[in-house]
Motif scaffolding. Structure first.
Motif, PDB file in Angstrom:
ATOM      1  N   LYS A  81       0.993  -1.349  -0.216  1.00  0.00           N
ATOM      2  CA  LYS A  81      -0.094  -0.104  -0.037  1.00  0.00           C
ATOM      3  C   LYS A  81       0.798   1.094  -0.011  1.00  0.00           C
ATOM      4  CE  LYS A  81      -3.668  -2.389   0.223  1.00  0.00           C
ATOM      5  NZ  LYS A  81      -4.522  -2.549  -1.085  1.00  0.00           N
ATOM      6  N   ILE A  82       2.058   1.211   0.510  1.00  0.00           N
ATOM      7  CA  ILE A  82       2.676   2.260   0.618  1.00  0.00           C
ATOM      8  C   ILE A  82       4.468   1.833   0.613  1.00  0.00           C
ATOM      9  CG2 ILE A  82       2.943   2.490   3.301  1.00  0.00           C
ATOM     10  CD1 ILE A  82       3.194   5.461   3.048  1.00  0.00           C
ATOM     11  N   ILE A  83       5.127   2.680  -0.202  1.00  0.00           N
ATOM     12  CA  ILE A  83       6.576   2.609  -0.077  1.00  0.00           C
ATOM     13  C   ILE A  83       7.350   3.674   0.070  1.00  0.00           C
ATOM     14  CG2 ILE A  83       6.056   0.514  -1.899  1.00  0.00           C
ATOM     15  CD1 ILE A  83       7.429   2.521  -4.017  1.00  0.00           C
ATOM     16  N   LEU A 115       0.050   3.844 -11.256  1.00  0.00           N
ATOM     17  CA  LEU A 115       0.291   3.149 -10.059  1.00  0.00           C
ATOM     18  C   LEU A 115      -1.243   2.758  -9.555  1.00  0.00           C
ATOM     19  CD1 LEU A 115       3.008   5.301  -8.266  1.00  0.00           C
ATOM     20  CD2 LEU A 115       3.219   3.244  -9.652  1.00  0.00           C
ATOM     21  N   GLN A 116      -1.351   1.361  -9.075  1.00  0.00           N
ATOM     22  CA  GLN A 116      -2.607   1.191  -8.519  1.00  0.00           C
ATOM     23  C   GLN A 116      -2.576   0.969  -7.282  1.00  0.00           C
ATOM     24  OE1 GLN A 116      -3.780  -2.213 -10.735  1.00  0.00           O
ATOM     25  NE2 GLN A 116      -4.333  -1.460 -12.789  1.00  0.00           N
ATOM     26  N   ASN A 117      -3.414   1.931  -6.390  1.00  0.00           N
ATOM     27  CA  ASN A 117      -3.579   1.765  -4.910  1.00  0.00           C
ATOM     28  C   ASN A 117      -2.379   1.791  -4.295  1.00  0.00           C
ATOM     29  OD1 ASN A 117      -6.340   1.324  -5.429  1.00  0.00           O
ATOM     30  ND2 ASN A 117      -6.103  -1.000  -5.912  1.00  0.00           N
ATOM     31  N   LEU A 118      -1.397   2.665  -4.643  1.00  0.00           N
ATOM     32  CA  LEU A 118       0.046   2.561  -4.269  1.00  0.00           C
ATOM     33  C   LEU A 118       0.334   3.823  -3.881  1.00  0.00           C
ATOM     34  CD1 LEU A 118       2.608   0.880  -3.385  1.00  0.00           C
ATOM     35  CD2 LEU A 118       3.649   1.680  -5.527  1.00  0.00           C
ATOM     36  N   GLU A 119       0.741   4.255  -2.316  1.00  0.00           N
ATOM     37  CA  GLU A 119       1.443   5.573  -1.783  1.00  0.00           C
ATOM     38  C   GLU A 119       2.686   5.441  -1.819  1.00  0.00           C
ATOM     39  OE1 GLU A 119      -0.741   8.224  -1.603  1.00  0.00           O
ATOM     40  OE2 GLU A 119      -2.398   7.249  -2.216  1.00  0.00           O
ATOM     41  N   ILE A 120       3.327   6.918  -2.166  1.00  0.00           N
ATOM     42  CA  ILE A 120       4.649   7.098  -2.221  1.00  0.00           C
ATOM     43  C   ILE A 120       4.867   7.963  -0.864  1.00  0.00           C
ATOM     44  CG2 ILE A 120       6.880   7.554  -3.228  1.00  0.00           C
ATOM     45  CD1 ILE A 120       4.952   5.413  -4.658  1.00  0.00           C
ATOM     46  N   GLN A 121       5.694   7.279   0.035  1.00  0.00           N
ATOM     47  CA  GLN A 121       6.011   8.416   1.209  1.00  0.00           C
ATOM     48  C   GLN A 121       6.912   9.511   0.844  1.00  0.00           C
ATOM     49  OE1 GLN A 121       8.957   7.179   4.719  1.00  0.00           O
ATOM     50  NE2 GLN A 121       6.631   6.748   5.391  1.00  0.00           N
ATOM     51  N   ASP A 122       6.419  10.819   1.192  1.00  0.00           N
ATOM     52  CA  ASP A 122       7.058  11.838   0.926  1.00  0.00           C
ATOM     53  C   ASP A 122       8.365  12.165   1.587  1.00  0.00           C
ATOM     54  OD1 ASP A 122       7.963  14.609   1.554  1.00  0.00           O
ATOM     55  OD2 ASP A 122       5.894  15.354   0.942  1.00  0.00           O
ATOM     56  N   PRO A 123       9.405  12.389   0.923  1.00  0.00           N
ATOM     57  CA  PRO A 123      10.710  12.442   1.310  1.00  0.00           C
ATOM     58  C   PRO A 123      11.199  12.877   2.525  1.00  0.00           C
ATOM     59  CG  PRO A 123      10.954  12.448  -1.014  1.00  0.00           C
ATOM     60  CD  PRO A 123       9.466  12.562  -0.485  1.00  0.00           C
ATOM     61  N   ARG A 124      10.302  13.979   2.954  1.00  0.00           N
ATOM     62  CA  ARG A 124      10.328  14.809   4.074  1.00  0.00           C
ATOM     63  C   ARG A 124       9.828  13.795   4.988  1.00  0.00           C
ATOM     64  NH1 ARG A 124       7.073  19.935   1.957  1.00  0.00           N
ATOM     65  NH2 ARG A 124       5.860  18.182   1.287  1.00  0.00           N
ATOM     66  N   ILE A 125       8.884  13.325   4.790  1.00  0.00           N
ATOM     67  CA  ILE A 125       8.375  12.471   6.161  1.00  0.00           C
ATOM     68  C   ILE A 125       9.330  11.292   6.211  1.00  0.00           C
ATOM     69  CG2 ILE A 125       6.720  10.634   6.867  1.00  0.00           C
ATOM     70  CD1 ILE A 125       4.703  12.557   5.230  1.00  0.00           C
ATOM     71  N   THR A 126       9.832  10.845   5.474  1.00  0.00           N
ATOM     72  CA  THR A 126      10.947   9.586   5.570  1.00  0.00           C
ATOM     73  C   THR A 126      12.211  10.120   6.256  1.00  0.00           C
ATOM     74  OG1 THR A 126      10.367   8.813   3.182  1.00  0.00           O
ATOM     75  CG2 THR A 126      12.464   8.358   4.361  1.00  0.00           C
ATOM     76  N   GLU A 161       7.483   2.295   8.570  1.00  0.00           N
ATOM     77  CA  GLU A 161       6.183   1.804   8.368  1.00  0.00           C
ATOM     78  C   GLU A 161       5.597   1.723   6.897  1.00  0.00           C
ATOM     79  OE1 GLU A 161       3.979   4.362  11.106  1.00  0.00           O
ATOM     80  OE2 GLU A 161       5.312   3.985  12.887  1.00  0.00           O
ATOM     81  N   VAL A 162       6.435   1.137   6.233  1.00  0.00           N
ATOM     82  CA  VAL A 162       5.962   0.957   4.853  1.00  0.00           C
ATOM     83  C   VAL A 162       6.130  -0.529   4.446  1.00  0.00           C
ATOM     84  CG1 VAL A 162       6.772   3.249   4.247  1.00  0.00           C
ATOM     85  CG2 VAL A 162       8.425   1.348   4.102  1.00  0.00           C
ATOM     86  N   ASP A 163       5.477  -0.806   3.254  1.00  0.00           N
ATOM     87  CA  ASP A 163       5.590  -1.948   2.843  1.00  0.00           C
ATOM     88  C   ASP A 163       6.859  -2.462   2.057  1.00  0.00           C
ATOM     89  OD1 ASP A 163       2.785  -2.798   3.720  1.00  0.00           O
ATOM     90  OD2 ASP A 163       2.249  -1.618   2.059  1.00  0.00           O
ATOM     91  N   ALA A 164       7.639  -1.643   1.533  1.00  0.00           N
ATOM     92  CA  ALA A 164       8.782  -1.742   1.007  1.00  0.00           C
ATOM     93  C   ALA A 164       9.666  -0.545   0.861  1.00  0.00           C
ATOM     94  CB  ALA A 164       8.519  -2.202  -0.682  1.00  0.00           C
ATOM     95  N   VAL A 165      10.952  -0.798   0.706  1.00  0.00           N
ATOM     96  CA  VAL A 165      11.587   0.547   0.592  1.00  0.00           C
ATOM     97  C   VAL A 165      12.822   0.442  -0.686  1.00  0.00           C
ATOM     98  CG1 VAL A 165      13.426  -0.641   2.209  1.00  0.00           C
ATOM     99  CG2 VAL A 165      13.196   1.588   1.947  1.00  0.00           C
ATOM    100  N   ILE A 166      12.873   1.606  -1.218  1.00  0.00           N
ATOM    101  CA  ILE A 166      13.586   1.716  -2.421  1.00  0.00           C
ATOM    102  C   ILE A 166      14.819   2.304  -1.920  1.00  0.00           C
ATOM    103  CG2 ILE A 166      14.173   2.786  -4.550  1.00  0.00           C
ATOM    104  CD1 ILE A 166      10.921   2.383  -5.015  1.00  0.00           C
ATOM    105  N   SER A 167      16.182   1.625  -2.127  1.00  0.00           N
ATOM    106  CA  SER A 167      17.261   2.261  -1.854  1.00  0.00           C
ATOM    107  C   SER A 167      18.177   2.005  -2.954  1.00  0.00           C
ATOM    108  CB  SER A 167      17.903   1.457  -0.686  1.00  0.00           C
ATOM    109  OG  SER A 167      18.071   0.129  -0.711  1.00  0.00           O
ATOM    110  N   GLY A 168      19.520   2.458  -2.797  1.00  0.00           N
ATOM    111  CA  GLY A 168      20.574   2.309  -3.856  1.00  0.00           C
ATOM    112  C   GLY A 168      21.563   3.047  -3.710  1.00  0.00           C
ATOM    113  N   GLU A 169      22.533   2.907  -4.701  1.00  0.00           N
ATOM    114  CA  GLU A 169      23.858   3.602  -5.003  1.00  0.00           C
ATOM    115  C   GLU A 169      24.062   4.389  -6.363  1.00  0.00           C
ATOM    116  OE1 GLU A 169      24.529   0.053  -4.381  1.00  0.00           O
ATOM    117  OE2 GLU A 169      23.761   0.395  -2.324  1.00  0.00           O
ATOM    118  N   ALA A 203       9.356  -5.215   3.140  1.00  0.00           N
ATOM    119  CA  ALA A 203       9.447  -5.026   4.330  1.00  0.00           C
ATOM    120  C   ALA A 203       9.325  -5.946   5.583  1.00  0.00           C
ATOM    121  CB  ALA A 203       8.555  -3.939   4.835  1.00  0.00           C
ATOM    122  N   GLU A 204       8.501  -6.912   5.110  1.00  0.00           N
ATOM    123  CA  GLU A 204       7.937  -8.099   5.873  1.00  0.00           C
ATOM    124  C   GLU A 204       9.306  -9.051   6.319  1.00  0.00           C
ATOM    125  OE1 GLU A 204       4.668 -11.862   6.322  1.00  0.00           O
ATOM    126  OE2 GLU A 204       4.472 -10.371   4.565  1.00  0.00           O
TER     127      GLU A 204
END
Length: 222
Positions: free
Chosen positions: A37-39, A91-102, A129-137, A174-175
């Motif tokens: 639901k949110i990444i 994007l279907q039913n997916l929220e992207i967390q605002d970077p400021r909140i992150t 508190e998200v379902d997945a996290v995107i990270s990288g180099e 995340a799980e």
């Protein structure tokens, strides 16, 4: 003769922007993504590889500030990329967390750009508190973000478009912390003048294999 010269010129341009791409997709990504639901997107760890001549007029602290600015800029550009696709209905039913909140939520855990690599993607996703996290180099020979680019230009007089960039981007669940998707791409040539142009270039084809997005004909233009 003219056609031959044009063909050689065309092949030279193609060679200039030749890219190396490696893409991994977890076989269960599509199924797992259905429940997300949110990444969140965290700042990308960045390395700006300057020549020794350029480094002699810069301190280590100044370079670190530039790399931090660049990593945060890539995070913001990726966020904008997802928002554009959400607006288009890709994007279907997916929220992207605002970077400021992150940033604020990570700060509460005493996590910032400097120590973020000390934590696993699963830990970061759970803190956020998200379902997945995107990270990288991200690695480049010249910063793309406006702030970092201007700072570098003022410090050592280095301006102009970047000549090469490499991005290594991952999506973790995340799980259980499982790697769902990894995209490693290297591009050489002029990549535009800002981070958003760079992300659009790097993500244009990769988005077709990203479970969260539906490919749109507009991806060829944005």
């Amino acid at each position: 003769m003219k056609k031959l010269l044009l063909s050689v010129l065309f092949l030279s341009v193609i060679g200039l922007v030749q890219a190396q791409t490696n893409l991994y997709e977890n076989p269960e990504f599509d199924k797992i993504a259905e429940s997300h639901k949110i990444i969140a997107i965290v700042p990308f760890k960045t390395q700006v590889k300057l020549r020794p001549k350029q480094m002699k007029d810069m301190t280590t602290e100044q370079l670190q500030r530039i790399e931090r600015s660049e990593g945060e800029s890539i995070q913001s550009a990726m966020y904008s990329w997802f928002l554009k696709r959400k607006k288009r209905g890709d994007l279907q039913n997916l929220e992207i967390q605002d970077p400021r909140i992150t940033t604020a939520m990570l700060k509460k855990q005493n996590i910032d750009y400097d120590n973020i690599m000390d934590f696993t993607p699963k830990e970061l996703a759970n803190f956020l508190e998200v379902d997945a996290v995107i990270s990288g180099e991200f690695e480049t020979d010249k910063p793309m973000s406006e702030g970092a680019s201007v700072a570098l230009g003022l410090l050592i007089g280095f301006w102009g478009n970047t000549n090469s960039a490499t991005i290594n981007m991952s999506v973790h669940n995340a799980e259980d912390g499982v790697l769902l998707w990894n995209y490693n791409k290297q591009v050489r040539g002029s990549l535009g003048s800002d981070s958003e142009n760079l992300i659009n270039t790097l993500m244009r084809k990769a988005s077709r294999r990203l479970a969260y997005t539906k490919h749109s004909k507009n991806d060829d233009d944005n």
